[in-house]
Scaffold this active site. Structure first.
Site, PDB file in Angstrom:
ATOM      1  N   HIS A 115       0.812  -1.211   0.000  1.00 11.81           N
ATOM      2  CA  HIS A 115       0.000   0.000   0.000  1.00 11.81           C
ATOM      3  C   HIS A 115       0.850   1.267   0.000  1.00 11.81           C
ATOM      4  O   HIS A 115       1.923   1.305   0.603  1.00 11.81           O
ATOM      5  CB  HIS A 115      -0.889   0.041   1.239  1.00 11.81           C
ATOM      6  CG  HIS A 115      -1.832  -1.105   1.333  1.00 11.81           C
ATOM      7  ND1 HIS A 115      -2.292  -1.573   2.542  1.00 11.81           N
ATOM      8  CD2 HIS A 115      -2.417  -1.880   0.394  1.00 11.81           C
ATOM      9  CE1 HIS A 115      -3.116  -2.583   2.339  1.00 11.81           C
ATOM     10  NE2 HIS A 115      -3.203  -2.800   1.035  1.00 11.81           N
TER      11      HIS A 115
ATOM     12  N   LYS B  92       5.732   5.812   7.775  1.00  9.28           N
ATOM     13  CA  LYS B  92       5.126   4.948   8.780  1.00  9.28           C
ATOM     14  C   LYS B  92       6.202   4.384   9.708  1.00  9.28           C
ATOM     15  O   LYS B  92       7.208   3.855   9.243  1.00  9.28           O
ATOM     16  CB  LYS B  92       4.380   3.782   8.125  1.00  9.28           C
ATOM     17  CG  LYS B  92       3.220   4.214   7.250  1.00  9.28           C
ATOM     18  CD  LYS B  92       2.581   3.033   6.559  1.00  9.28           C
ATOM     19  CE  LYS B  92       1.439   3.481   5.665  1.00  9.28           C
ATOM     20  NZ  LYS B  92       0.864   2.347   4.922  1.00  9.28           N
TER      21      LYS B  92
ATOM     22  N   TYR C 274       0.975   1.154  13.941  1.00  6.17           N
ATOM     23  CA  TYR C 274       1.838   2.073  13.208  1.00  6.17           C
ATOM     24  C   TYR C 274       1.387   3.517  13.324  1.00  6.17           C
ATOM     25  O   TYR C 274       0.211   3.816  13.434  1.00  6.17           O
ATOM     26  CB  TYR C 274       1.996   1.668  11.750  1.00  6.17           C
ATOM     27  CG  TYR C 274       0.736   1.528  10.933  1.00  6.17           C
ATOM     28  CD1 TYR C 274       0.404   2.470   9.967  1.00  6.17           C
ATOM     29  CD2 TYR C 274      -0.107   0.440  11.097  1.00  6.17           C
ATOM     30  CE1 TYR C 274      -0.729   2.342   9.182  1.00  6.17           C
ATOM     31  CE2 TYR C 274      -1.235   0.289  10.321  1.00  6.17           C
ATOM     32  CZ  TYR C 274      -1.554   1.245   9.367  1.00  6.17           C
ATOM     33  OH  TYR C 274      -2.685   1.106   8.600  1.00  6.17           O
TER      34      TYR C 274
ATOM     35  N   ASP D 193      -6.413  -5.743  -2.533  1.00  2.19           N
ATOM     36  CA  ASP D 193      -5.066  -6.250  -2.755  1.00  2.19           C
ATOM     37  C   ASP D 193      -5.037  -7.339  -3.827  1.00  2.19           C
ATOM     38  O   ASP D 193      -4.072  -7.451  -4.580  1.00  2.19           O
ATOM     39  CB  ASP D 193      -4.455  -6.748  -1.452  1.00  2.19           C
ATOM     40  CG  ASP D 193      -4.184  -5.620  -0.476  1.00  2.19           C
ATOM     41  OD1 ASP D 193      -4.121  -4.444  -0.915  1.00  2.19           O
ATOM     42  OD2 ASP D 193      -4.045  -5.895   0.724  1.00  2.19           O
TER      43      ASP D 193
END
Length: 186
Positions: A61, A70, A130, A167
């Site tokens: 992603h 991140k 995250y 995905d």
């Protein structure tokens, strides 16, 4: 804390200092000054957490514009975590870094803006956490195929992982229009 460089400049593995005794343990998962000095920006605007089961793969992603940096870690369980350089013009374009993150090793991975990110759960379950440097902008969200042969990620899985519809329908990196990818700024 100990900061380890990877094969791609800017992607960092962080090993926080863990203080423990018979009662358990304590560690800092974010300390603005220390992390900034280590090369990780100070402005996080969103925290996320996900629970996933064995064999679930999330990614690859990214979003552009409004690329997200991140700082990722696993609270419980284990994942194989991956960062892929997708910045057009980068000398590392299409290269990836992978690392095992777990509740036991307590490592963190810094995934800079301009990188695609994904992970697969290698334990029975994992809680993945995250911090993001940019808010989520669904209109700029993009997925790259987890099994893109040109990237060649060596996922530690047997067979096909469990994927979201998004995905499963992701494009190969070479099929993504150039303007959809972030630009490398040396």
């Amino acid at each position: 804390m100990k900061v380890l460089e990877t094969d791609i400049p800017g992607v960092l593995i962080v090993e926080p200092v863990v203080h423990g005794d018979k009662r358990g343990w304590f560690m800092e998962t974010w300390h603005q000054q220390r992390y900034v000095e280590a090369g990780i920006p100070a402005s996080f605007v969103q925290d996320n957490m996900a629970l996933s089961s064995h064999g679930i793969l999330r990614g690859l992603h990214l979003q552009h514009p409004w690329s997200q940096g991140k700082l990722v870690q696993v609270i419980m369980g284990e994942v194989f975590d991956v960062a892929v350089d997708v910045r057009r013009g980068s000398p590392h374009f299409g290269r990836w870094v992978g690392v095992i993150l777990s509740g036991d090793n307590r490592r963190q991975l810094w995934v800079p803006p301009g990188f695609a990110h994904g992970y697969v759960v290698t334990s029975n379950q994992a809680i993945f956490s995250y911090k993001c440097t940019e808010l989520y902008h669904p209109e700029t969200d993009l997925s790259i195929r987890w099994d893109d042969e040109d990237i060649g990620i060596d996922w530690p899985i047997v067979g096909k992982p469990s994927l979201s519809d998004k995905d499963a329908e992701a494009l190969m990196l070479k099929d993504i229009p150039e303007q959809r990818l972030p630009e490398y700024l040396p």
